[in-house]
Enzyme design. Sequence first.
Site, PDB file in Angstrom:
ATOM      1  N   CYS A  43       0.827  -1.214   0.000  1.00  0.00           N
ATOM      2  CA  CYS A  43       0.000   0.000   0.000  1.00  0.00           C
ATOM      3  C   CYS A  43       0.855   1.255   0.000  1.00  0.00           C
ATOM      4  CB  CYS A  43      -0.926  -0.008   1.215  1.00  0.00           C
ATOM      5  SG  CYS A  43      -1.774   1.551   1.430  1.00  0.00           S
ATOM      6  N   CYS A  48      -1.424   1.646  -3.158  1.00  0.00           N
ATOM      7  CA  CYS A  48      -2.414   2.722  -2.952  1.00  0.00           C
ATOM      8  C   CYS A  48      -1.814   4.122  -2.919  1.00  0.00           C
ATOM      9  CB  CYS A  48      -3.155   2.514  -1.632  1.00  0.00           C
ATOM     10  SG  CYS A  48      -3.500   0.816  -1.221  1.00  0.00           S
ATOM     11  N   LYS A  51       0.089   5.223  -6.198  1.00  0.00           N
ATOM     12  CA  LYS A  51      -0.960   5.257  -7.237  1.00  0.00           C
ATOM     13  C   LYS A  51      -1.800   6.521  -7.103  1.00  0.00           C
ATOM     14  CE  LYS A  51      -4.709   3.987  -6.069  1.00  0.00           C
ATOM     15  NZ  LYS A  51      -5.221   2.643  -5.955  1.00  0.00           N
ATOM     16  N   TYR A 177      -8.978  -3.544 -11.134  1.00  0.00           N
ATOM     17  CA  TYR A 177      -8.655  -2.322 -10.380  1.00  0.00           C
ATOM     18  C   TYR A 177      -7.400  -1.648 -10.957  1.00  0.00           C
ATOM     19  CZ  TYR A 177     -11.553  -3.328  -6.178  1.00  0.00           C
ATOM     20  OH  TYR A 177     -12.571  -3.536  -5.288  1.00  0.00           O
ATOM     21  N   ILE A 178      -6.317  -2.421 -11.045  1.00  0.00           N
ATOM     22  CA  ILE A 178      -5.031  -1.803 -11.369  1.00  0.00           C
ATOM     23  C   ILE A 178      -4.985  -1.371 -12.828  1.00  0.00           C
ATOM     24  CG2 ILE A 178      -2.528  -2.206 -11.480  1.00  0.00           C
ATOM     25  CD1 ILE A 178      -2.830  -4.020  -9.023  1.00  0.00           C
ATOM     26  N   GLU A 181      -7.017   1.802 -13.132  1.00  0.00           N
ATOM     27  CA  GLU A 181      -6.406   2.953 -12.461  1.00  0.00           C
ATOM     28  C   GLU A 181      -5.195   3.461 -13.246  1.00  0.00           C
ATOM     29  OE1 GLU A 181      -7.742   2.122  -7.865  1.00  0.00           O
ATOM     30  OE2 GLU A 181      -5.739   1.502  -8.439  1.00  0.00           O
ATOM     31  N   GLY A 262      -3.909  -9.457 -11.975  1.00  0.00           N
ATOM     32  CA  GLY A 262      -4.131 -10.034 -10.656  1.00  0.00           C
ATOM     33  C   GLY A 262      -2.833 -10.151  -9.873  1.00  0.00           C
ATOM     34  N   HIS A 436     -27.191  20.928  -0.892  1.00  0.00           N
ATOM     35  CA  HIS A 436     -27.362  21.459  -2.241  1.00  0.00           C
ATOM     36  C   HIS A 436     -26.408  22.619  -2.495  1.00  0.00           C
ATOM     37  CE1 HIS A 436     -29.564  22.104  -5.918  1.00  0.00           C
ATOM     38  NE2 HIS A 436     -29.592  23.392  -5.658  1.00  0.00           N
ATOM     39  N   GLU A 441     -26.178  14.614  -3.166  1.00  0.00           N
ATOM     40  CA  GLU A 441     -27.597  14.733  -2.790  1.00  0.00           C
ATOM     41  C   GLU A 441     -28.486  13.853  -3.669  1.00  0.00           C
ATOM     42  OE1 GLU A 441     -29.561  18.556  -3.469  1.00  0.00           O
ATOM     43  OE2 GLU A 441     -28.048  19.067  -4.961  1.00  0.00           O
TER      44      GLU A 441
HETATM   45  P1  NDP Z   1      -8.070  -7.822 -10.700  1.00  0.00           P
HETATM   46  O1  NDP Z   1      -8.372  -9.183 -10.236  1.00  0.00           O
HETATM   47  O2  NDP Z   1      -8.831  -6.664 -10.155  1.00  0.00           O
HETATM   48  O3  NDP Z   1      -8.220  -7.757 -12.294  1.00  0.00           O
HETATM   49  C1  NDP Z   1      -7.464  -8.620 -13.099  1.00  0.00           C
HETATM   50  C2  NDP Z   1      -7.771  -8.338 -14.553  1.00  0.00           C
HETATM   51  O4  NDP Z   1      -6.877  -9.092 -15.361  1.00  0.00           O
HETATM   52  C3  NDP Z   1      -9.163  -8.724 -14.974  1.00  0.00           C
HETATM   53  O5  NDP Z   1      -9.595  -7.848 -15.984  1.00  0.00           O
HETATM   54  C4  NDP Z   1      -8.959 -10.142 -15.518  1.00  0.00           C
HETATM   55  O6  NDP Z   1      -9.901 -10.510 -16.491  1.00  0.00           O
HETATM   56  C5  NDP Z   1      -7.607  -9.992 -16.183  1.00  0.00           C
HETATM   57  N1  NDP Z   1      -6.859 -11.238 -16.257  1.00  0.00           N
HETATM   58  C6  NDP Z   1      -6.669 -12.160 -15.289  1.00  0.00           C
HETATM   59  N2  NDP Z   1      -5.859 -13.142 -15.723  1.00  0.00           N
HETATM   60  C7  NDP Z   1      -5.546 -12.839 -17.003  1.00  0.00           C
HETATM   61  C8  NDP Z   1      -4.751 -13.453 -17.984  1.00  0.00           C
HETATM   62  N3  NDP Z   1      -4.104 -14.594 -17.741  1.00  0.00           N
HETATM   63  N4  NDP Z   1      -4.653 -12.869 -19.201  1.00  0.00           N
HETATM   64  C9  NDP Z   1      -5.291 -11.718 -19.458  1.00  0.00           C
HETATM   65  N5  NDP Z   1      -6.069 -11.065 -18.569  1.00  0.00           N
HETATM   66  C10 NDP Z   1      -6.180 -11.633 -17.344  1.00  0.00           C
HETATM   67  O7  NDP Z   1      -6.500  -7.645 -10.486  1.00  0.00           O
HETATM   68  P2  NDP Z   1      -5.579  -6.367 -10.405  1.00  0.00           P
HETATM   69  O8  NDP Z   1      -4.227  -6.860 -10.766  1.00  0.00           O
HETATM   70  O9  NDP Z   1      -6.159  -5.227 -11.152  1.00  0.00           O
HETATM   71  O10 NDP Z   1      -5.629  -6.000  -8.862  1.00  0.00           O
HETATM   72  C11 NDP Z   1      -5.341  -6.985  -7.876  1.00  0.00           C
HETATM   73  C12 NDP Z   1      -6.120  -6.742  -6.622  1.00  0.00           C
HETATM   74  O11 NDP Z   1      -5.535  -5.690  -5.900  1.00  0.00           O
HETATM   75  C13 NDP Z   1      -7.564  -6.284  -6.828  1.00  0.00           C
HETATM   76  O12 NDP Z   1      -8.441  -7.341  -7.060  1.00  0.00           O
HETATM   77  C14 NDP Z   1      -7.852  -5.589  -5.533  1.00  0.00           C
HETATM   78  O13 NDP Z   1      -8.220  -6.542  -4.578  1.00  0.00           O
HETATM   79  C15 NDP Z   1      -6.510  -4.984  -5.169  1.00  0.00           C
HETATM   80  N6  NDP Z   1      -6.449  -3.556  -5.529  1.00  0.00           N
HETATM   81  C16 NDP Z   1      -7.307  -2.662  -4.957  1.00  0.00           C
HETATM   82  C17 NDP Z   1      -7.256  -1.330  -5.286  1.00  0.00           C
HETATM   83  C18 NDP Z   1      -8.213  -0.374  -4.671  1.00  0.00           C
HETATM   84  O14 NDP Z   1      -8.810  -0.683  -3.660  1.00  0.00           O
HETATM   85  N7  NDP Z   1      -8.412   0.804  -5.262  1.00  0.00           N
HETATM   86  C19 NDP Z   1      -6.289  -0.820  -6.236  1.00  0.00           C
HETATM   87  C20 NDP Z   1      -5.452  -1.831  -6.808  1.00  0.00           C
HETATM   88  C21 NDP Z   1      -5.531  -3.135  -6.446  1.00  0.00           C
HETATM   89  P3  NDP Z   1     -11.283 -11.208 -16.095  1.00  0.00           P
HETATM   90  O15 NDP Z   1     -12.175 -10.112 -15.661  1.00  0.00           O
HETATM   91  O16 NDP Z   1     -11.719 -11.836 -17.354  1.00  0.00           O
HETATM   92  O17 NDP Z   1     -10.975 -12.194 -15.016  1.00  0.00           O
END
Ligand code: NDP
Length: 458
Positions: A43, A48, A51, A177-178, A181, A262, A436, A441
């Site tokens: 984080c 976080c 970012k 998420y990432i 962002e 992920g 307002h 609101e």
């Molecule tokens: P996420 O799980 O959020 O998203 C992963 C993305 O990658 C999805 O679009 C997924 O597609 C895709 N994906 C997964 N595997 C493959 C693959 N082999 N090939 C191509 N695409 C793939 O992971 P992130 O890395 O974005 O973030 C990790 C975690 O970190 C989040 O889930 C969250 O818990 C945490 N986080 C929280 C934040 C916040 O609170 N603001 C900020 C950043 C991270 P599909 O949808 O099809 O599975």
Amino acid sequence: MSEFDFDLFTLGAGSGGVAASRRAGAHGAKVAICEDVRVGGTCVLRGCVPKKLLVMGAHFSEDAEDARGFGWSVEGARLDWRALIERKDKELDRLNGVYLRMLRDSGVTLIEGRGVIVDPHTVEVAGKRYTARHILVATGSAPIRPEIPGVEHVITSDEALSLPELPKRLVVVGGGYIGCELAGVFRAAGSSVTMLIRGDTVLRGFDDDVRAALTLAYRKKGIEIMSEVVVRDVEREADGSFNVLTKTGDTLDADAVLFAIGRHPNTRGLGCEQVGIKLNELGAIEVDAQSRTAVRSIFAVGDVTNRLNLTPVAIAEGRILVEMLFNRGDGTMDHANTPSAVFSQPPVATVGCSESFARAAHGEIDVYVASFKPMKHTLSGRDERTMMKLVVERSSQKVVGLHMVGPDAPEIVQGFAVAIRCGATKQDFDRTVGIHPTAAEEFVTMREKRPDPVTVGT
Ligand code: NDP
């Protein structure tokens, strides 16, 4: 004298580990924490905080454009990316110092090095063994790197947050998420951005109206979102740029290729299996409702357990656990109705469940949706809308889902999350007087239900 060196030994000085260790220290426990990188964890150092600083830094491009509509002349506004990265790094150094001081002030012993669990009460760090009544694993997670040819050419969020140069063309793989962002950061900073999504659209698991609203907003900003695309290979060209080859035979040119697909729990080399800690198929530590592993004296919190991978959740899990160990708490963390935000541009924030989940889990539901041009954009002229949505269980009138895409969504939804946790009904929302003129609101003035979807009879 205690039979152990410490009452609690924590592996990993990220958000969860530090919060738990400090709280244990405050209860008078003798605590040690080991860390093999820098204190602060994902984080503070690779997630976080950096970012959000980059989100804010990049977003000034839009503020400068919007200011013109209010009569300002803003000529020659230009981002010095390197300066932004340097200032962000300086802030991270400061926070690292704050974390070190906080640990010291809580009486927690910091041991530098990678911890390995040797037996249910022993951890080894840098060749030295320490015994503890309780062991806490809070080693977090790390980005997954793809298993494709050319993986050595791709970056993850770890590197993206510290890129020395702003890439002219960025390909982002993943729409979670990432991915969302960082696509927003680099687009606002001036990169040309293409997102490659293997599914139909971004943010799987979020409410469909949220997904549609962010997709539309990103397309209007010029972010290209290509769905159902899988990357086969990444090749490096002689000039240092990259070719991204897809399974359908397309080639995209890029100056940087970011994979955000992920994160995996950091359990490798911890000694889990040897002492009997059970891991699931993703390598995450299996814990019960009290964050206890299969070994009675060993606990785990945060991303390493892959429950709900959010910083405040790791902190809450760690503190609740320590209250159980040292202050007779019951140790149970309630993960329901945890709010979260995606710091995209515009941001997304959500608490409770999506419409589709509610239809399956709550039976009949009422849905209220508002989509409007934020007041600021009446003068700025920006073509961007805010989306707000309430999902209500019809029988009880409880608000079970609240979603927003638009400026300040995380700040707004944080407040409403209290109401949702308290079980507020739609009538409680209706009785609340709005402030307002605000966007917030709208959540207390929604009157028109969206018509129920037509179900085709058999
Ligand atoms: P996420 O799980 O959020 O998203 C992963 C993305 O990658 C999805 O679009 C997924 O597609 C895709 N994906 C997964 N595997 C493959 C693959 N082999 N090939 C191509 N695409 C793939 O992971 P992130 O890395 O974005 O973030 C990790 C975690 O970190 C989040 O889930 C969250 O818990 C945490 N986080 C929280 C934040 C916040 O609170 N603001 C900020 C950043 C991270 P599909 O949808 O099809 O599975």
